[in-house]
Design an enzyme around this catalytic site. Structure first.
Site, PDB file in Angstrom:
ATOM      1  N   GLU A   1      29.908  12.707   8.986  1.00  0.00           N
ATOM      2  CA  GLU A   1      30.383  13.690   8.010  1.00  0.00           C
ATOM      3  C   GLU A   1      30.067  13.373   6.556  1.00  0.00           C
ATOM      4  OE1 GLU A   1      34.517  14.294   8.803  1.00  0.00           O
ATOM      5  OE2 GLU A   1      34.133  15.317  10.688  1.00  0.00           O
TER       6      GLU A   1
ATOM      7  N   GLU B   1      32.871  16.708  17.472  1.00  0.00           N
ATOM      8  CA  GLU B   1      34.322  16.632  17.213  1.00  0.00           C
ATOM      9  C   GLU B   1      34.915  18.027  17.259  1.00  0.00           C
ATOM     10  OE1 GLU B   1      35.904  14.570  13.932  1.00  0.00           O
ATOM     11  OE2 GLU B   1      34.538  12.874  14.097  1.00  0.00           O
TER      12      GLU B   1
END
Length: 500
Positions: free
Chosen positions: A284, A391
């Site tokens: 991320e 995720e």
């Protein structure tokens, strides 16, 4: 566990889903879910523990419920051009060198979980770690190592590292019909610079131990570099909340490249042929896109050729985070990291729909429809790079204690500073799963089924996360989902009948 990408939106998918679940669950009648059009911003601050970060809108998704249309605005600062999708057979020749998992086989899907909260600590997963400090200012691993005696910090963290995950967890994951495990690890497992208070204990050795367990039970492993020097996103799971200094420091970027080379040299060895299949370059990143792209190119070189071009290439899949420039809505990645220069590259997208007030106000049916609307988009993206959803969660509120950061509240019940106001009570919507009602568990199951089905439009999925501490955020726990029945023992089954 991590971070949001496409915050929200919903596309009515017709009678195939309509009626499978009622809309009487979580949202009041006057919520935005009842409007004909809902505008939902996708921001860079929709992650676990990100409530202190100033959001930056990168695009908006507009759901037109009256006309069954889902659209998105252009991403600011990105060149827009017509999506040119290669044929469905274009991926297969990229599997060079021979990989350890058949990504090109559309009949074989990644189905897995992350071991979140273990080698990188997250408060909402293991609240007792920070709770033992008796210091409300300790909110991440930086302050954990700097705001208490070092001997105390080492004692608490070492006990956690040695006990939170075990071989029996890996046995249970395999018994649940899953085939992959994603293991996050922080850079401090390898080296800690001057002035950095992180604790370098036995994380690296524990990672290799866990890989051995996975080999024993037939599970494949994706290793995820979850936190880089300087923090690549400003979130607490990046190591230091509120600090995003990675991209602006060339030394830190190089340190990250060096750590990836170390991991690739290790896991490319033949002794890991039955276990480690992939290496994720960085979790991320939310920062300068040019720096990230340059980093990805440099990191690819050391991961694919960890011992230099004169040695055999690594058999590991190279996984890159999409930076929340999601391939489902943007063609940004279509001309980047492509063959023949870059072989065997996968894009990892993270999907959460709970870190935004509008998203939280979606009815369950609209949320399911939104998830399902992504399935053909993942399939199209999969023709460019292998597309995974690394995720996601069945949870549809931000009620888990600490999910927005330690000592912060929830948007859902209005206790988080800056939220638009209370949507509903958080009672029996997180925490101890033994208190969940049958209706709530059925809704969790429906959210699980919709996302699993949609995410298999690409090469597959890894849910966040395998387990939490007892009575903490158990709506996020795959383990508790199995125990209490909202997740089936066979991940190909759909007890609630939700198929996209």
């Amino acid at each position: 566990m991590k971070f949001s990408s496409l915050l929200t939106g919903a596309l009515m998918m017709g009678s195939a889903i309509a009626g499978a679940i009622t809309n009487t669950d979580a949202v009041p009648a006057d919520s935005s879910a009842s409007l004909d059009k809902v505008v939902l911003p996708i921001t860079t601050a929709n992650s676990r523990g990100a409530s202190a970060i100033e959001p930056k809108v990168i695009t908006k998704v507009i759901m037109d419920k009256a006309n069954d249309v889902l659209t998105s605005t252009p991403l600011a600062g990105l060149k827009r051009h017509r999506r040119r999708t290669p044929s469905t057979s274009s991926i297969e020749p990229r599997a060079l060198p021979p990989l350890r998992w058949p990504y090109a086989n559309s009949a074989v899907k990644i189905r897995g979980v992350s071991l979140g909260g273990w080698l990188v600590v997250e408060n909402f997963i293991t609240p007792s770690i920070y709770g033992q400090t008796n210091n409300p200012h300790i909110i991440d691993e930086w302050t954990f190592g700097s705001l208490q005696p070092r001997s105390t910090a080492i004692r608490i963290l070492q006990q956690h590292l040695n006990s939170f995950m075990s071989e029996d967890d890996i046995r249970q994951i395999a018994a649940a019909g899953l085939n992959h495990v994603r293991i996050p690890i922080g850079y401090w497992a390898f080296e800690v610079g001057n002035g950095e208070p992180f604790l370098k204990l036995n994380q690296w050795e524990l990672l290799k131990t866990a890989v051995g367990w996975c080999a024993k039970y037939g599970l494949k492993v994706l290793i995820d570099l979850h936190a880089a020097p300087g923090n690549q996103n400003g979130f607490d799971h990046g190591g230091r909340r509120g600090v995003n200094a990675w991209a602006g420091n060339a030394t830190n970027v190089q340190r990250t490249v060096n750590i990836l080379q170390t991991m690739s040299r290790e896991f490319s060895q033949p002794k890991y042929a039955s276990s480690v299949t992939a290496l994720e370059l960085l979790n991320e990143p939310v920062t300068d896109r040019n720096v990230v792209l340059d980093f990805y190119q440099r990191a690819y070189e050391v991961v694919r050729y960890p011992n230099g071009r004169s040695s055999p290439p690594s058999p590991l899949l190279v996984v890159v985070g999409d930076e929340f420039i999601n391939p489902a809505f943007s063609d940004y990645w279509n001309d980047k990291l492509r063959p023949p220069t870059y072989e065997a590259v996968s894009i990892d997208s993270h999907i959460y729909t709970i870190f935004d007030d509008n998203a939280l106000r979606l009815s369950s049916q609209d949320r399911i429809n939104y998830y399902c609307s992504l399935k053909p988009k993942w399939a199209a993206a999969n023709n460019v790079h292998w597309q995974m959803v690394g995720e996601w969660t069945p949870a549809f509120t931000d009620c888990a204690g600490g999910i927005n950061g330690r000592n912060r509240g929830s948007r859902y019940d209005g206790s988080l500073k800056g939220s638009r106001g209370r949507i509903n009570s958080c009672a029996q919507r997180s925490g101890d799963a033994s208190t969940f009602t049958a209706k709530y568990k059925r809704l969790l199951g429906s959210m699980w089924e919709a996302q699993v089905d949609a995410n298999e439009g690409g090469i597959g999925w890894l849910m966040w996360t395998w387990k939490t501490e007892a009575k903490a955020a158990e709506d996020w726990s795959y383990q508790k989902g199995l125990q209490y029945g909202w997740i089936p023992r066979d991940p190909t089954k759909r007890p609630n009948g939700i198929r996209c």
